[in-house]
Design an enzyme around this catalytic site. Structure first.
Site, PDB file in Angstrom:
ATOM      1  N   ASP A  38       0.814  -1.213   0.000  1.00  0.00           N
ATOM      2  CA  ASP A  38       0.000   0.000   0.000  1.00  0.00           C
ATOM      3  C   ASP A  38       0.851   1.268   0.000  1.00  0.00           C
ATOM      4  O   ASP A  38       0.493   2.247  -0.646  1.00  0.00           O
ATOM      5  CB  ASP A  38      -1.048  -0.007   1.123  1.00  0.00           C
ATOM      6  N   ASP A  50       0.357  -9.296   3.357  1.00  0.00           N
ATOM      7  CA  ASP A  50      -0.733  -9.024   4.306  1.00  0.00           C
ATOM      8  C   ASP A  50      -2.142  -9.194   3.739  1.00  0.00           C
ATOM      9  O   ASP A  50      -3.094  -9.240   4.494  1.00  0.00           O
ATOM     10  CB  ASP A  50      -0.629  -7.588   4.827  1.00  0.00           C
ATOM     11  N   ARG A  96      -0.555  -5.577  10.520  1.00  0.00           N
ATOM     12  CA  ARG A  96      -0.724  -4.443  11.429  1.00  0.00           C
ATOM     13  C   ARG A  96      -2.164  -3.944  11.445  1.00  0.00           C
ATOM     14  O   ARG A  96      -2.707  -3.587  12.464  1.00  0.00           O
ATOM     15  CB  ARG A  96       0.226  -3.302  11.047  1.00  0.00           C
ATOM     16  N   ASN A 141     -11.914 -31.625 -11.690  1.00  0.00           N
ATOM     17  CA  ASN A 141     -12.705 -31.927 -12.890  1.00  0.00           C
ATOM     18  C   ASN A 141     -14.198 -31.989 -12.585  1.00  0.00           C
ATOM     19  O   ASN A 141     -14.920 -32.748 -13.210  1.00  0.00           O
ATOM     20  CB  ASN A 141     -12.247 -33.271 -13.484  1.00  0.00           C
TER      21      ASN A 141
HETATM   22  P1  ADP Z   1       4.947  -1.188   1.055  1.00  0.00           P
HETATM   23  O1  ADP Z   1       4.853  -0.779  -0.382  1.00  0.00           O
HETATM   24  O2  ADP Z   1       5.377  -2.602   1.192  1.00  0.00           O
HETATM   25  O3  ADP Z   1       3.713  -0.827   1.829  1.00  0.00           O
HETATM   26  P2  ADP Z   1       6.366   1.084   2.259  1.00  0.00           P
HETATM   27  O4  ADP Z   1       5.172   1.584   2.982  1.00  0.00           O
HETATM   28  O5  ADP Z   1       7.654   1.072   2.975  1.00  0.00           O
HETATM   29  O6  ADP Z   1       6.161  -0.413   1.704  1.00  0.00           O
HETATM   30  O7  ADP Z   1       6.532   1.957   0.939  1.00  0.00           O
HETATM   31  C1  ADP Z   1       7.561   1.682   0.029  1.00  0.00           C
HETATM   32  C2  ADP Z   1       8.046   2.942  -0.608  1.00  0.00           C
HETATM   33  O8  ADP Z   1       6.963   3.574  -1.312  1.00  0.00           O
HETATM   34  C3  ADP Z   1       8.526   4.023   0.360  1.00  0.00           C
HETATM   35  O9  ADP Z   1       9.839   3.793   0.789  1.00  0.00           O
HETATM   36  C4  ADP Z   1       8.428   5.253  -0.508  1.00  0.00           C
HETATM   37  O10 ADP Z   1       9.495   5.323  -1.415  1.00  0.00           O
HETATM   38  C5  ADP Z   1       7.147   4.983  -1.299  1.00  0.00           C
HETATM   39  N1  ADP Z   1       6.038   5.653  -0.591  1.00  0.00           N
HETATM   40  C6  ADP Z   1       5.307   5.183   0.438  1.00  0.00           C
HETATM   41  N2  ADP Z   1       4.393   6.096   0.832  1.00  0.00           N
HETATM   42  C7  ADP Z   1       4.563   7.177   0.038  1.00  0.00           C
HETATM   43  C8  ADP Z   1       3.942   8.463  -0.053  1.00  0.00           C
HETATM   44  N3  ADP Z   1       2.960   8.817   0.767  1.00  0.00           N
HETATM   45  N4  ADP Z   1       4.398   9.301  -0.998  1.00  0.00           N
HETATM   46  C9  ADP Z   1       5.383   8.953  -1.841  1.00  0.00           C
HETATM   47  N5  ADP Z   1       6.001   7.770  -1.788  1.00  0.00           N
HETATM   48  C10 ADP Z   1       5.616   6.897  -0.870  1.00  0.00           C
END
Ligand code: ADP
Length: 747
Positions: free
Chosen positions: A110, A157, A201, A527
């Protein structure tokens, strides 16, 4: 007017890694190449996009070879703080344009997709800024105004809107269930209780599904905290009753984000302290942690990644220029598209409502099947039949297996027996399928007689391929009367359906057959009509891919072609699905047929492939693909014609496919079918003219089909449904394979 540039795709994985991301990357790259679209791999997630240079590399066919069976992501991922800044995203935009990339596939959780959503929204303003800064010309900016985005959810998740399943969740369930199975055996030896913390979480998916799949005694999830303030006492009572009834284990599963009604976190250590203090039993905590992310992806995740990777490219190159950025996901077995912004917004909403303690809405937002699973779990964990649900009209239901053994049959029996007893009915077990029904080998089952069956492969009640005939029908009618049977649940394969249909159609001759009969699909062959998947097939495919992974590894030193024969009778589901999950060059099924011309073309492709440097080829053949061109014949033919370029070995996998403990998916599916099935029987047993049916997953929903429809829905000669949804995946299999018309892409 400025000429629009050709589509050029970039693909990256970002955030937490998840098993199956490799399959998705491979799917994207190979589909793009097959469509003659340039494709770039962006290494190390958003960081690579910002760093540019050698982090953005043009991909060819072999760039994604040999990664399908690997866990994690081979193209690297990162958490990237710079991408959260506007300047960071501007630099990323410039780097993409520098490589002529105008389509982007982001595979992540996300956070990553939230980032992609922001990036997409500000894309045009980034172009203006880049022009203002003199980093790109106005002409170039004009060419890149139509930038297309697609997101695939890679996360263990299963916490994102826009897809029923995220890439990686099924594998995580495998890891959790393996660990809990192992812990259960040691816990039983010492009569210990265990508290197991799993990831999640804001999402209780992994906790809830693993509880359902392992026979855990209690589960704590963020979306639905225990609905009493003094939940600790209730939990201890449930565990104590279990011990008194003879259970030797007590497993409590806690999601990372579990909390009580007041929003206070519930930790695994807290649960342990409660159990030790109140029950005075030795209690241990296991926090599964990163084990859940690791290991080889399950068959489901390999196929999900592949299918979604394929669909992502298809969507990018066929959608309108103005199309919104989308999440490409899956519902049932259908690929779905949801606007990225909606998906991000709805996902955040769940976290918000949990924070606001609005648990009703949280559970609602998770969707019907999550809620159903929760309800089933709550009923099934009760150690003793609850008094509350006792019916005033108790009935007697028989449960039996039929057909070949399928992993998950026991799980379904356990759920049916416990849920039936829970509602105040008598549950009877028929031994050995229809032979037991003919011989009157029928016994009452109690709550503890199905203890431990959730995790066990095989079929403890016994099963066989007998279809009753002639005087045997009379014997069955007599036993139905003698044992006062008010309804029958048949958990089995083709012969179960045939026999049930036969009894149903003979009601006029045998009034005893005027009772509800329900068939639950359980066969590794998949099947059966009315269900997209039958219990046991997921386990069988995982058994196959584990064996094939090993077979492939055995061939490191030579140029070799393996011809692997899998089960399925005349149904090619196991062959096609395991072929996609193992990266087979060619898959032979009865549905497609085998001709001498095919064999010649395939042989030529193999020769060409090995000449170009291929070291290993894999062919998967369904056991009855063709009765003349057998596995031995094909192996001998290829070997003889290989001109010493490669050698050929055959592997007939045999019964290992039917064995082993059921996979998490099969356990969950078995439990859900049995839960809904027992409700069906109870309802019908109270009717004057009860319905008989077979149940299944149809378009992602549990659906009941009248038993009389059986004959219309099947090709009886070949013992398979007339409509088989998975045949459409043949195209994907052929795009992913390295031979055939695509071998030119290797050059
Ligand atoms: P996941 O994608 O597994 O949920 P993260 O939450 O750590 O993992 O997000 C991965 C990467 O996505 C972050 O390190 C950042 O580079 C980018 N990212 C996350 N949230 C934002 C945001 N609000 N704006 C811009 N980039 C974001």
């Amino acid at each position: 007017m400025t000429k629009k540039p050709k589509p050029v795709i970039g693909v990256l994985t970002s955030g937490g890694d998840s098993p199956g991301m490799n399959a998705a990357v491979r799917g994207v790259v190979r589909t793009a190449l097959e469509r003659d679209v340039d494709i770039y791999i962006i290494y190390e997630g958003y960081q690579g996009m910002i760093d540019g240079g050698d982090k953005i590399v043009k991909a060819n066919w072999d760039s994604v070879g040999g990664i399908l069976q690997r866990g994690g992501t081979s193209i690297g991922t990162a958490r990237c703080a710079d991408f959260k800044t506007h300047e960071g995203r501007r630099t990323a935009a410039r780097n993409l344009i520098e490589h002529r990339i105008n389509h982007l596939v982001v595979i992540g959780g996300d956070g990553s997709l939230t980032g992609a959503n922001i990036f997409q929204k500000e894309w045009l303003s980034l172009l203006v800024e880049l022009v203002d800064l003199g980093e790109i010309s106005n002409d170039v900016a004009q060419k890149y105004t139509e930038f297309k985005f697609v997101g695939l959810v890679g996360s263990i998740d299963n916490d994102m809107f826009g897809t029923d399943m995220t890439i990686g969740a099924d594998t995580a369930l495998h890891r959790i269930v393996e660990a809990i199975d192992a812990i259960t055996s040691t816990a039983a030896s010492h009569q210990r209780a265990f508290v197991i913390e799993v990831m999640g979480r804001h999402c209780g998916y992994l906790a809830l599904m693993s509880a359902l799949a392992t026979g855990a005694a209690w589960v704590l999830i963020p979306e639905s905290p225990p609905n009493v303030d003094d939940w600790e006492t209730t939990m201890c009572e449930v565990l104590k009753m279990g011990r008194d009834a003879g259970r030797r284990t007590g497993i409590v599963i806690v999601a990372e984000g579990a909390q009580d009604r007041n929003g206070k976190g519930i930790s695994a250590n807290y649960v342990r302290d409660v159990l030790e203090k109140n029950l005075k039993i030795d209690t241990r905590v296991t926090i599964l942690g990163h084990v859940q992310r690791g290991g080889a992806p399950s068959a489901f995740d390999r196929n999900l990644g592949t299918v979604l990777g394929y669909a992502a490219v298809d969507h990018l190159i066929t959608s309108d220029a103005e199309a919104e950025a989308s999440i490409v996901g899956i519902q049932g077995n259908q690929v779905t598209y949801m606007p990225l912004a909606d998906s991000v917004q709805k996902t955040k909403q769940v976290a918000k409502v949990i924070k606001a303690k609005d648990y009703e809405t949280a559970l609602e937002l998770r969707g019907g099947s999550f809620k159903d699973a929760f309800r089933t779990f709550r009923t099934i964990i009760r150690t003793f039949p609850s008094k509350t649900e006792t019916t005033h009209q108790p009935k007697r239901f028989a449960v039996m297996n039929a057909g070949g053994p399928a992993p998950g049959m026991n799980t379904a029996v356990r759920a049916a027996v416990r849920l039936g007893i829970d509602k105040g009915h008598t549950m009877l077990g028929v031994q050995n399928g229809f032979i037991g029904l003919i011989d009157g080998n029928i016994e009452e089952l109690n709550w503890m007689s199905v203890h431990g069956m959730v995790t066990k492969g095989g079929a403890d009640l016994g099963t066989n391929r007998k279809i009753p005939q002639g005087g045997e029908l009379y014997a069955i009618a007599r036993n139905i009367e003698n044992f006062n049977i008010d309804g029958i649940m048949i958990i089995g394969g083709w012969v179960g359906y045939e026999a049930a249909h036969l009894l149903h159609s003979k009601q006029e001759n045998y009034p005893a057959f005027e009772i509800p009969i329900l068939c639950i699909p359980a066969t590794i062959n998949n099947n059966l009509p009315g269900s997209e998947l039958s219990i046991g097939s997921d386990t069988a495919i995982n058994n196959i891919i584990e064996a094939v992974d090993k077979i492939k590894q055995s061939a490191v030193a030579s140029r070799r072609c393996f011809v692997v024969e899998v089960m399925g009778r005349h149904c090619g589901y196991l062959a096609l699905t395991s072929g996609i999950a193992t990266g087979a060059e060619r898959i032979y099924t009865h549905e497609e047929g085998v001709t001498l011309k095919n064999l010649q073309t395939d042989l030529n492709d193999l020769l060409e492939g090995f000449k170009l440097g291929k070291r290993l080829a894999l062919i998967v053949r369904s056991e009855r693909a063709n009765s003349f061109y057998t596995t031995s014949f094909m192996s001998a033919l290829f070997d003889e014609e290989s001109h010493d370029l490669f050698d050929v070995r055959q592997a007939i996998l045999g019964h290992l496919q039917q064995g082993g403990n059921p996979s998490p998916f099969d356990r969950i599916q078995a439990t859900q079918f049995a839960a809904r099935g027992i409700e069906f029987l109870i309802e019908q047993a109270h009717q004057d003219s009860p319905r008989s049916a077979f149940v299944g997953f149809h378009h992602g929903k549990i659906t009941f089909f009248d038993l009389s429809r059986f004959t219309y829905m099947v090709d009886r000669k070949h013992q398979r449904p007339k409509q088989q949804w998975w045949l459409k995946r043949e195209d994907i299999a052929s795009v992913m394979s390295q031979s055939g018309p695509h071998s030119r892409k290797r050059k």
